[in-house]
Enzyme design. Sequence first.
Site, short mmCIF file in Angstrom:
data_model
loop_
_atom_site.label_atom_id
_atom_site.label_comp_id
_atom_site.label_asym_id
_atom_site.label_seq_id
_atom_site.Cartn_x
_atom_site.Cartn_y
_atom_site.Cartn_z
N CYS A 20 7.28 12.66 -8.56
CA CYS A 20 6.60 13.44 -9.59
C CYS A 20 5.73 12.51 -10.43
O CYS A 20 6.18 11.46 -10.90
CB CYS A 20 7.63 14.13 -10.49
SG CYS A 20 6.91 14.99 -11.91
N HIS B 104 0.82 -1.21 0.00
CA HIS B 104 0.00 0.00 0.00
C HIS B 104 0.86 1.27 0.00
O HIS B 104 0.36 2.36 0.28
CB HIS B 104 -0.96 0.01 1.20
CG HIS B 104 -2.09 -0.96 1.05
ND1 HIS B 104 -2.93 -1.31 2.10
CD2 HIS B 104 -2.53 -1.67 -0.02
CE1 HIS B 104 -3.82 -2.18 1.68
NE2 HIS B 104 -3.60 -2.43 0.39
#
Length: 243
Positions: A128, A120
């Site tokens: 970015c 997760h």
Amino acid sequence: MVSKYEAVKDLLLKSKSTYVLTGAGVSTYSGIPDFRSADTGIWTKIDPMEALSTNVLNNKPEKFYEIGFELLKSMRNKKPNRIHEILATLESKGLIDGIITQNIDNLHTVAGSKNVFEVHGETRTCYCEKCKEVYDFEYLETEVEAKNIPPKCKKCGCVVRPSVIMFGDMLPDSFTEAQNLVSKADLLIVIGTSLTVSPVNYMAAMAKKLIIINKTPTPFDYRTEVLINEDGITALEKIMEQF
């Protein structure tokens, strides 16, 4: 009569490949509330789709950084607990091959575990969305504090986001890798998760042999070789006493 803890030891010693799947119940002992408990879970106080979703991140960044980002920040700088420490020890002794965790708090890594699959995501870094340049999580903190919302990439000027899997995200490659390893392993030990979150919970169905250590029942209890309904620290301490 063999105790449950002796039975776990026996399974560990006989297994040629063992993985551990951990959930939020492991992190609660480090002071991080879980998400889904009826009375204390984070989602009883905050709408997850308003806190940690790609929709809010992309379309209402001010709201994300007011609510969701603060939640992520609160998980950082916590200390590993005895569960993290014992699992790191088991790995160092060659008794387990790795850890698959639903937790994003980095604590398995901090405790010294080497082979960790963070399915997760994690809160050590950010990246970015366009050029994939990676920054330390502190970059987001600095930019948000300076009111630069959403934070932008110094390289290409596009949006930088946390390295956490949110509602609306695809699962990372580490999930597929972990799933493949579990399907081939002899043993899966589940600790501190109710096994209600898909698709991670499917790993319990894939395991050849399954041990579950959790305070409350799970949908996969019927598949276990050993079921221990108590807190993870107590159970793991008793298991370690067998060695």
